[in-house]
Design a protein around this motif. Structure first.
Motif, PDB file in Angstrom:
ATOM      1  N   ASP A  11     -20.872  -8.190 -12.472  1.00  0.00           N
ATOM      2  CA  ASP A  11     -20.107  -7.324 -13.365  1.00  0.00           C
ATOM      3  C   ASP A  11     -19.960  -5.884 -12.859  1.00  0.00           C
ATOM      4  OD1 ASP A  11     -19.770  -9.364 -15.345  1.00  0.00           O
ATOM      5  OD2 ASP A  11     -21.833  -9.019 -15.983  1.00  0.00           O
ATOM      6  N   ASP A  12     -20.954  -5.372 -12.131  1.00  0.00           N
ATOM      7  CA  ASP A  12     -20.959  -3.950 -11.767  1.00  0.00           C
ATOM      8  C   ASP A  12     -20.067  -3.635 -10.566  1.00  0.00           C
ATOM      9  OD1 ASP A  12     -22.809  -3.499 -13.810  1.00  0.00           O
ATOM     10  OD2 ASP A  12     -24.516  -3.816 -12.474  1.00  0.00           O
ATOM     11  N   LEU A  13     -20.351  -4.257  -9.437  1.00  0.00           N
ATOM     12  CA  LEU A  13     -19.688  -3.867  -8.195  1.00  0.00           C
ATOM     13  C   LEU A  13     -18.181  -4.116  -8.173  1.00  0.00           C
ATOM     14  CD1 LEU A  13     -22.369  -4.858  -5.528  1.00  0.00           C
ATOM     15  CD2 LEU A  13     -21.805  -2.577  -6.382  1.00  0.00           C
ATOM     16  N   PRO A  27     -14.752  -0.253  -5.806  1.00  0.00           N
ATOM     17  CA  PRO A  27     -13.511   0.460  -5.494  1.00  0.00           C
ATOM     18  C   PRO A  27     -13.449   1.871  -6.076  1.00  0.00           C
ATOM     19  CG  PRO A  27     -13.060  -1.798  -6.176  1.00  0.00           C
ATOM     20  CD  PRO A  27     -14.515  -1.546  -6.457  1.00  0.00           C
ATOM     21  N   GLU A  28     -13.988   2.040  -7.284  1.00  0.00           N
ATOM     22  CA  GLU A  28     -13.945   3.362  -7.908  1.00  0.00           C
ATOM     23  C   GLU A  28     -14.734   4.378  -7.098  1.00  0.00           C
ATOM     24  OE1 GLU A  28     -12.959   6.385 -10.371  1.00  0.00           O
ATOM     25  OE2 GLU A  28     -12.152   4.341 -10.476  1.00  0.00           O
ATOM     26  N   ILE A  45     -11.893  -2.882  -1.755  1.00  0.00           N
ATOM     27  CA  ILE A  45     -12.636  -1.740  -1.231  1.00  0.00           C
ATOM     28  C   ILE A  45     -11.862  -1.073  -0.102  1.00  0.00           C
ATOM     29  CG2 ILE A  45     -14.731  -1.053   0.014  1.00  0.00           C
ATOM     30  CD1 ILE A  45     -15.348  -1.633  -2.843  1.00  0.00           C
ATOM     31  N   ASP A  46     -11.277  -1.883   0.775  1.00  0.00           N
ATOM     32  CA  ASP A  46     -10.542  -1.331   1.914  1.00  0.00           C
ATOM     33  C   ASP A  46      -9.391  -0.451   1.447  1.00  0.00           C
ATOM     34  OD1 ASP A  46     -10.134  -1.313   4.850  1.00  0.00           O
ATOM     35  OD2 ASP A  46      -8.236  -2.273   4.344  1.00  0.00           O
ATOM     36  N   ALA A  47      -8.657  -0.900   0.459  1.00  0.00           N
ATOM     37  CA  ALA A  47      -7.525  -0.120  -0.034  1.00  0.00           C
ATOM     38  C   ALA A  47      -7.989   1.207  -0.625  1.00  0.00           C
ATOM     39  CB  ALA A  47      -6.751  -0.931  -1.079  1.00  0.00           C
ATOM     40  N   ALA A  48      -9.063   1.166  -1.425  1.00  0.00           N
ATOM     41  CA  ALA A  48      -9.554   2.390  -2.062  1.00  0.00           C
ATOM     42  C   ALA A  48     -10.121   3.364  -1.037  1.00  0.00           C
ATOM     43  CB  ALA A  48     -10.608   2.039  -3.108  1.00  0.00           C
ATOM     44  N   ALA A  49     -10.963   2.862  -0.124  1.00  0.00           N
ATOM     45  CA  ALA A  49     -11.608   3.744   0.855  1.00  0.00           C
ATOM     46  C   ALA A  49     -10.594   4.324   1.831  1.00  0.00           C
ATOM     47  CB  ALA A  49     -12.695   2.971   1.608  1.00  0.00           C
TER      48      ALA A  49
END
Length: 329
Positions: free
Chosen positions: A77-79, A84-85, A109-113
Motif C-alpha cells: 500500500d505504501d510504496l 513516485p511522489e 518511478i522512472d517517469a517521476a524521477a
C-alpha cells in the motif's frame, strides 16, 4: 577539501526504518538528516532525541537538506503511492518487493524521477536485490542450465498475516522451510523439475482464541488457496508465552543455485546463500549501501529509475576505487 558526508532521510519508521537508522550509525560517510513519518512525530522515541522527526507530508520542504531518501514503507500500500511522489523531490532507494509488478513500478518511478532530475534505485534488498544479481550472474555465466531459488528457514510476514486472519486464531507465525531432498538434488547437478510442494514446506505456530476449534482452524489454514494449499503444511498449537519467547524474531534467508554445464558438458554449480537473524535489519543494511551508490550516481549526472542490475558493485563501498583494487581484487 573534506569529503562530503551523505545526508540521509528515512521515510517510515517501522522495522525497516529502525534498521536503517541502526545501519547508518556504522557508516561514517553518512549522517541521518531526519525521519519522516505519517504518525504524530512527537510519538516516536529515537535513540538520539536530537534527531529531527517530521511529518511525511512536509518532506518536500526539506529537499535541500537531504541527499538521499530511504523509503521504508510497505510494498502493498505504501510504496506504490509514496515512491513516485518522493522521487519527484528526492533521490531515493526503496525495497519494493512485489516481483510481478516491478516493471510497472519501475516505469512510474522512472517517469517521476527523470522529470525532476532525480535518481531512484528500486527493489533493493535480498530478494529482490542480492538474489536477483546472483540469478543474473548464473544465467550469464552458465547459459546451459537451470536456476533454483529456495527461501528459508525463515519467518514469512505475509503468510503469518494470513494465519492471523483465520477465525479462532489469536496470534501466530509461519516459517517457510526448504525441502532438504530438493536442495540436495539441485546441488548434485540433477536439474530437476520441482513443484512448489517439492521445493518448500510450511510450518505454522498458532495461538488459539479461547474456545476455538483446533481442528477447524487447522483445516482452514492447510486448505487456504495461494498460501498453504499447494504445500505440505504442518500446524502446531502453542501458548502465547511460547510464541513471545521463541518466535519474536524475524529470521530468514535462503539460497540461489545455478546448475549448468560448460562447453564440454562439465557439471558446474554456482551458489549464493544467506542466513539472517533479522530480515529487516539485513534488508535495511542493503538499502543503506545502495543509498551511497544512488548519491554517487546522481552526483555523476544520472537521472531516472535504476535497479540493482544497473549499479556497479564498487559504488556500494565507502572505499575508493584505488583502495578496493588493492584490498579486495
Amino acid at each position: 577539501m573534506a569529503p562530503h558526508t551523505i545526508r540521509i532521510g528515512i521515510a517510515g519508521y517501522g522495522n525497516l526504518g529502525r534498521g536503517a537508522l541502526a545501519a547508518l550509525a556504522r557508516c561514517p560517510d553518512m549522517r541521518l538528516a531526519g525521519v519522516f513519518t505519517r504518525r504524530d512525530p512527537a510519538s516516536l522515541r529515537l535513540p538520539d532525541p536530537a534527531t529531527p522527526v517530521l511529518p511525511l507530508d512536509e518532506a518536500e520542504a526539506h529537499r535541500d537538506d537531504i541527499d538521499v531518501m530511504i523509503l521504508c514503507g510497505g510494498s502493498k500500500d505504501d510504496l506504490p503511492a509514496q515512491g513516485p511522489e518522493l522521487a519527484r523531490s528526492f533521490t531515493t532507494v526503496d525495497s519494493y518487493d512485489t516481483h510481478a509488478r516491478i516493471p510497472r513500478y519501475f516505469e512510474a518511478i522512472d517517469a517521476a524521477a527523470r522529470a525532476h532530475g532525480n535518481l531512484s534505485i528500486i527493489a533493493v534488498g535480498w530478494d529482490p536485490g542480492l538474489f536477483s544479481i546472483n540469478r543474473l550472474m548464473g544465467e550469464a555465466i552458465l547459459p546451459a542450465g537451470a536456476t533454483y531459488t529456495f527461501w528459508g528457514k525463515g519467518l514469512s510476514q505475509g503468510h503469518s498475516d494470513a494465519i492471523r486472519r483465520v477465525p479462532g486464531v489469536r496470534a501466530g507465525v509461519q516459517y517457510t522451510i526448504p525441502v532438504t531432498e530438493a536442495v540436495a538434488r539441485v546441488r548434485a547437478g540433477e536439474q530437476p523439475s520441482l513443484s512448489p510442494r517439492e521445493k518448500h514446506r510450511r510450518e505454522c505456530l498458532v495461538v488459539l482464541e479461547p474456545g476455538a476449534d483446533a481442528r477447524a482452524v487447522e483445516q482452514a489454514i492447510v486448505a487456504m488457496p495461494d498460501y498453504f494449499a499447494d504445500y505440505d503444511t504442518t500446524v502446531h498449537f502453542i501458548d502465547e508465552a511460547t510464541l513471545a519467547r521463541e518466535h519474536a524474531g524475524m529470521p530468514h534467508g535462503g539460497f540461489v543455485i545455478r546448475s549448468g554445464q560448460t562447453a564440454s558438458a562439465e557439471r558446474q554449480t554456482m551458489e549464493f546463500s544467506l542466513k539472517l537473524d533479522s530480515n529487516p535489519a539485513f534488508t535495511s543494511s542493503v538499502l543503506v549501501a545502495y543509498a551511497r551508490a544512488a548519491w554517487r550516481m546522481k552526483a555523476a549526472g544520472e537521472t531516472g529509475a535504476r535497479t540493482v542490475f544497473d549499479v556497479a558493485p564498487g559504488l556500494l563501498s565507502p572505499r575508493s576505487p584505488e583502495a578496493l583494487r588493492e584490498a579486495l581484487l
